[in-house]
Scaffold this active site. Structure first.
Site, PDB file in Angstrom:
ATOM      1  N   LYS A 245       0.799  -1.029  -0.368  1.00 40.26           N
ATOM      2  CA  LYS A 245      -0.185  -0.111   0.211  1.00 40.26           C
ATOM      3  C   LYS A 245       0.486   1.072   0.129  1.00 40.26           C
ATOM      4  O   LYS A 245       2.067   1.299   0.344  1.00 40.26           O
ATOM      5  CB  LYS A 245      -0.743  -0.022   0.367  1.00 40.26           C
ATOM      6  CG  LYS A 245      -2.132  -0.870   1.362  1.00 40.26           C
ATOM      7  CD  LYS A 245      -3.201  -0.993   0.080  1.00 40.26           C
ATOM      8  CE  LYS A 245      -4.305  -2.173   0.032  1.00 40.26           C
ATOM      9  NZ  LYS A 245      -4.816  -2.036   0.948  1.00 40.26           N
ATOM     10  N   ARG A 279      -3.688 -10.472   4.086  1.00 43.76           N
ATOM     11  CA  ARG A 279      -4.084 -10.968   2.530  1.00 43.76           C
ATOM     12  C   ARG A 279      -2.229  -9.846   1.867  1.00 43.76           C
ATOM     13  O   ARG A 279      -2.514  -8.650   2.048  1.00 43.76           O
ATOM     14  CB  ARG A 279      -5.419  -9.461   2.538  1.00 43.76           C
ATOM     15  CG  ARG A 279      -5.894  -9.457   0.491  1.00 43.76           C
ATOM     16  CD  ARG A 279      -7.242  -9.116   0.148  1.00 43.76           C
ATOM     17  NE  ARG A 279      -7.538  -8.794  -1.217  1.00 43.76           N
ATOM     18  CZ  ARG A 279      -6.808  -8.119  -1.607  1.00 43.76           C
ATOM     19  NH1 ARG A 279      -6.580  -7.631  -1.203  1.00 43.76           N
ATOM     20  NH2 ARG A 279      -7.205  -8.609  -3.063  1.00 43.76           N
TER      21      ARG A 279
END
Length: 309
Positions: A245, A279
């Site tokens: 991210k 994840r």
């Protein structure tokens, strides 16, 4: 149906009929009751040309299926397969195009012996995937689209992951004006869990996701990590999605293709603070890191076979 294999992050992922009433924390899904007494690794399969991290790498069915097979070999406990990018600013996709992308990959993944999740917010795609035999619906809109909650509630056992997001991917980064991000995310997830319960979805089928990177600033994302215990106060397993991210790039200065170490560190930090599922794109590295983390904690699990249905 054969039971899932014993994978690297794990211990058993049992077929649902083998579950005991005295079992440890678990996630009930279509074919499997997933033991969450140890952290689980969910491998990401993006069948997209435009995802923020690996868009285009697995955009055709053949390469996406090969990638799914590789993630299972690397130790993924679950697979999450999506056909629509949810990166900031992403445009919406039709159900027909989303299904064209994911259907052959889901069909192949269902033969790999691990739980399979479809990453979608479209009720039509949910319905088609569940009819195919998919185990989990992973919805960034937390079943808010008309018909989505009814679709999941109509299924007798599928798992669901409810994620927090303000707005939609096209506008979410313009909506970060929280009074207290942790309080708001917690309240939102509580409301969605209550809506599921009112529709008849059992709590054992539900996992929550704070939505790291979805309508949050860097500071807000890290506040959610630092105060993750408050989210766990909802009494449900938490899935953390930090992999590659932009917040990791903000604190390391690394571009998206160089965030492996940061992604693994974030996954470990989330697990240390109680996340039960991470994840990730980089399964092998995450599985290895979790093995070392468990060894340091003195909790190396003995290898054990799964129980067939």
């Amino acid at each position: 149906m054969s039971a899932a294999s014993d994978h690297g992050a794990s211990g058993p992922v049992s077929s649902s009929a083998a579950a005991s009433s005295a079992a440890p924390p678990a996630w009930q899904t279509s074919r499997y009751r997933i033991d969450l007494s140890v952290p689980r690794v969910m491998g990401i399969v993006n069948v997209t040309p435009d995802s923020f991290s690996d868009g285009g790498e697995h955009a055709d069915a053949r390469s996406a299926i090969a990638h799914a097979e590789r993630l299972v070999r690397e130790g993924a406990d679950l697979l999450d397969i999506g056909g629509e990018s949810s990166r900031p600013g992403a445009a919406t996709l039709t159900h027909a195009e989303e299904w064209r992308r994911v259907e052959p990959v889901l069909r192949a993944a269902l033969t790999l012996g691990v739980p399979v999740s479809v990453d979608t917010c479209k009720p039509e795609t949910m319905r088609a995937a569940l009819a195919l035999g998919v185990d989990i619906v992973n919805d960034i809109r937390a079943l808010r689209a008309p018909g989505a909650l009814e679709c999941v509630a109509a299924h007798p056992a599928c798992g669901v992951c409810l994620m927090h997001m303000r707005g939609d991917p096209a506008t979410m980064q313009q909506q970060t004006d929280y009074a207290d991000v942790v309080d708001e995310v917690t309240a939102f997830l509580r409301e969605r869990v209550d809506a599921c319960a009112a529709a008849g979805v059992a709590r054992e089928r539900i996992v929550i996701d704070p939505g790291i990177g979805f309508g949050k600033t860097v500071a807000q994302n890290f506040a959610l990590l630092a105060r993750q215990a408050e989210l766990l106060g909802l009494g449900l397993p938490l899935l953390a999605g930090w992999s590659r991210k932009s917040s990791l790039g903000a604190v390391t200065g690394r571009p998206v293709g160089e965030r492996l170490a940061a992604s693994v560190a974030a996954a470990l930090a989330a697990v240390e603070r109680g996340a039960r599922i991470v994840r990730v794109h980089d399964v092998a590295a995450t599985v290895d890191a979790l093995a070392v983390w468990r060894a340091a904690a003195g909790t190396i699990p003995a290898a054990s076979p799964t129980t067939p249905r």
